[in-house]
Design an enzyme around this catalytic site. Structure first.
Site, PDB file in Angstrom:
ATOM      1  N   ASN A 135       0.871  -1.176   0.000  1.00 45.37           N
ATOM      2  CA  ASN A 135       0.000   0.000   0.000  1.00 45.37           C
ATOM      3  C   ASN A 135       0.907   1.224   0.000  1.00 45.37           C
ATOM      4  O   ASN A 135       1.530   1.535   1.001  1.00 45.37           O
ATOM      5  CB  ASN A 135      -0.881  -0.044   1.266  1.00 45.37           C
ATOM      6  CG  ASN A 135      -1.663   1.241   1.473  1.00 45.37           C
ATOM      7  OD1 ASN A 135      -1.774   2.076   0.570  1.00 45.37           O
ATOM      8  ND2 ASN A 135      -2.205   1.404   2.677  1.00 45.37           N
ATOM      9  N   LYS A 152       0.128   4.315  -0.252  1.00 45.66           N
ATOM     10  CA  LYS A 152      -0.463   5.528   0.343  1.00 45.66           C
ATOM     11  C   LYS A 152      -0.224   6.732  -0.581  1.00 45.66           C
ATOM     12  O   LYS A 152      -0.198   6.545  -1.792  1.00 45.66           O
ATOM     13  CB  LYS A 152       0.089   5.747   1.756  1.00 45.66           C
ATOM     14  CG  LYS A 152      -0.015   4.461   2.592  1.00 45.66           C
ATOM     15  CD  LYS A 152       0.223   4.640   4.058  1.00 45.66           C
ATOM     16  CE  LYS A 152       0.058   3.297   4.752  1.00 45.66           C
ATOM     17  NZ  LYS A 152       0.194   3.375   6.199  1.00 45.66           N
ATOM     18  N   HIS A 196      -9.327   1.291   5.421  1.00 51.87           N
ATOM     19  CA  HIS A 196      -7.994   1.435   6.025  1.00 51.87           C
ATOM     20  C   HIS A 196      -8.093   2.383   7.220  1.00 51.87           C
ATOM     21  O   HIS A 196      -8.881   3.337   7.203  1.00 51.87           O
ATOM     22  CB  HIS A 196      -7.015   1.977   4.985  1.00 51.87           C
ATOM     23  CG  HIS A 196      -5.599   1.958   5.478  1.00 51.87           C
ATOM     24  ND1 HIS A 196      -5.097   2.950   6.289  1.00 51.87           N
ATOM     25  CD2 HIS A 196      -4.620   1.047   5.326  1.00 51.87           C
ATOM     26  CE1 HIS A 196      -3.839   2.647   6.602  1.00 51.87           C
ATOM     27  NE2 HIS A 196      -3.525   1.499   6.035  1.00 51.87           N
ATOM     28  N   GLU A 201      -6.376   4.770   8.176  1.00 56.27           N
ATOM     29  CA  GLU A 201      -6.202   6.197   7.865  1.00 56.27           C
ATOM     30  C   GLU A 201      -7.490   6.781   7.294  1.00 56.27           C
ATOM     31  O   GLU A 201      -7.806   7.946   7.519  1.00 56.27           O
ATOM     32  CB  GLU A 201      -5.007   6.381   6.913  1.00 56.27           C
ATOM     33  CG  GLU A 201      -3.697   6.215   7.665  1.00 56.27           C
ATOM     34  CD  GLU A 201      -2.573   5.598   6.870  1.00 56.27           C
ATOM     35  OE1 GLU A 201      -2.607   5.613   5.638  1.00 56.27           O
ATOM     36  OE2 GLU A 201      -1.633   5.066   7.516  1.00 56.27           O
ATOM     37  N   GLU A 258      -5.188  -4.896  10.814  1.00 62.43           N
ATOM     38  CA  GLU A 258      -4.160  -3.871  10.941  1.00 62.43           C
ATOM     39  C   GLU A 258      -4.344  -3.132  12.259  1.00 62.43           C
ATOM     40  O   GLU A 258      -5.111  -2.153  12.327  1.00 62.43           O
ATOM     41  CB  GLU A 258      -4.266  -2.881   9.775  1.00 62.43           C
ATOM     42  CG  GLU A 258      -4.008  -3.526   8.429  1.00 62.43           C
ATOM     43  CD  GLU A 258      -3.332  -2.539   7.476  1.00 62.43           C
ATOM     44  OE1 GLU A 258      -2.254  -2.875   6.973  1.00 62.43           O
ATOM     45  OE2 GLU A 258      -3.861  -1.446   7.274  1.00 62.43           O
ATOM     46  N   GLY A 272       2.848   2.178  10.765  1.00 63.90           N
ATOM     47  CA  GLY A 272       3.811   3.259  10.598  1.00 63.90           C
ATOM     48  C   GLY A 272       4.555   3.624  11.865  1.00 63.90           C
ATOM     49  O   GLY A 272       5.203   4.661  11.937  1.00 63.90           O
ATOM     50  N   SER A 280       3.756  -2.263  10.252  1.00 63.01           N
ATOM     51  CA  SER A 280       5.209  -2.339  10.380  1.00 63.01           C
ATOM     52  C   SER A 280       5.796  -3.690   9.970  1.00 63.01           C
ATOM     53  O   SER A 280       6.709  -4.194  10.634  1.00 63.01           O
ATOM     54  CB  SER A 280       5.637  -1.948  11.799  1.00 63.01           C
ATOM     55  OG  SER A 280       5.250  -0.615  12.082  1.00 63.01           O
TER      56      SER A 280
HETATM   57  P1  PGA Z   1       3.099   0.245   7.648  1.00 61.34           P
HETATM   58  O1  PGA Z   1       1.612   0.462   7.063  1.00 61.34           O
HETATM   59  O2  PGA Z   1       3.625  -1.022   7.017  1.00 61.34           O
HETATM   60  O3  PGA Z   1       3.863   1.466   7.207  1.00 61.34           O
HETATM   61  O4  PGA Z   1       2.984   0.129   9.115  1.00 61.34           O
HETATM   62  C1  PGA Z   1       0.738  -0.603   6.886  1.00 61.34           C
HETATM   63  C2  PGA Z   1      -0.562  -0.115   6.315  1.00 61.34           C
HETATM   64  O5  PGA Z   1      -0.998   0.981   6.680  1.00 61.34           O
HETATM   65  O6  PGA Z   1      -1.197  -0.805   5.488  1.00 61.34           O
END
Ligand code: PGA
Length: 250
Positions: A10, A12, A95, A97, A167, A173, A213
């Site tokens: 992903n 983003k 997601h 976010e 998630e 992140g 992560s």
């Molecule tokens: P990350 O994000 O691997 O940077 O933690 C995962 C995601 O948001 O799908």
């Protein structure tokens, strides 16, 4: 048919058209003989270029979001049918976010899942608890609520085309990955939810991805868990060499 693991990237809000094209061209030869299905979700503006670059490769291209309506006065939005006619195969929905920064709720996400399925896109439905919810021992309650409300009204037939991604918000992140024990515990819980909601066959076949992560140094241990069928990778999917390492280890 054998159930293949899925490694999904992903991106983003990262990468221009040129960056996307270069990434895919560099990645493709490195993952030619991998065992997993490889998914990448670029931003809307890089979808066309990514689809072209991914032709004749084993890389599947998807989107990071869509609206639940087909057309109309929704300034700035993109519909499922627009994505489908472009050649896009899957779409990430719900997601964290989108849920937390853009205030998307379960009923909006539910409408998007329904529309995505109608439009022939494979939804990756994301669910996950915040740090606060975890520390208040509400993880299972939150996940059950998100799962049931986001998949309300979905038939067993349609459920066969859905992927779920666990998630944990506190792991996205942040560099804090859920330990493989925590992740497996939650994945087993989600597997049971699928069984309760649908049936045994769907519970067995539905992919449950872990995201938060994921890096080359933790992917193998995560993937060894019985109920982890793949990973959803954010930050570590932006560098093609690092992403290739994750794909080849999964
Ligand atoms: P990350 O994000 O691997 O940077 O933690 C995962 C995601 O948001 O799908």
């Amino acid at each position: 048919m054998e159930k293949k693991n899925i490694v999904a990237g992903n991106w983003k809000m990262n990468k221009t058209q040129k960056d996307a094209e270069e990434f895919i061209k560099n990645l493709a030869p490195l993952i030619k003989s991998c065992r997993s299905s490889v998914y990448i979700a670029p931003s809307f503006t890089a979808l066309s270029q990514s689809l072209d670059a991914a032709k004749e490769t084993n890389i599947i291209i998807g989107a990071q979001n869509m609206h639940d309506e087909t057309d109309g006065a929704f300034t700035g939005e993109i519909s499922g049918i627009m994505l489908k006619t472009l050649g896009v195969e899957f779409v990430i929905l719900g997601h964290s976010e989108r849920r937390h920064i853009f205030n998307e709720d379960n009923s909006f996400i539910n409408r998007k899942v329904i529309r995505a399925l109608k439009d022939g896109l494979e939804p990756i439905l994301c669910i996950g608890e915040t740090q606060k919810e975890r520390s208040e021992n509400k993880t299972e309650e939150v996940l059950e609520e998100q799962f049931c409300a986001s998949l309300k009204g979905i038939s067993k037939e349609d459920a066969q085309n859905i992927i779920v991604a666990y998630e944990p918000v506190w792991a996205i992140g942040t560099g804090k990955t859920a330990t493989s024990e925590i992740a497996e515990h939650v994945h087993l819980f989600i597997r049971k939810l699928i069984l309760k909601h649908f049936d045994k066959e769907i519970a067995k076949n539905m992919h449950i991805l872990y995201g938060g992560s994921v890096k080359p140094n933790n992917v193998e241990e995560l993937m060894q868990q019985e109920n982890i069928d793949g990973v959803l990778v954010g930050g570590a999917s932006l560098d093609y060499k690092i992403f290739a390492e994750i794909v080849n280890k999964a």
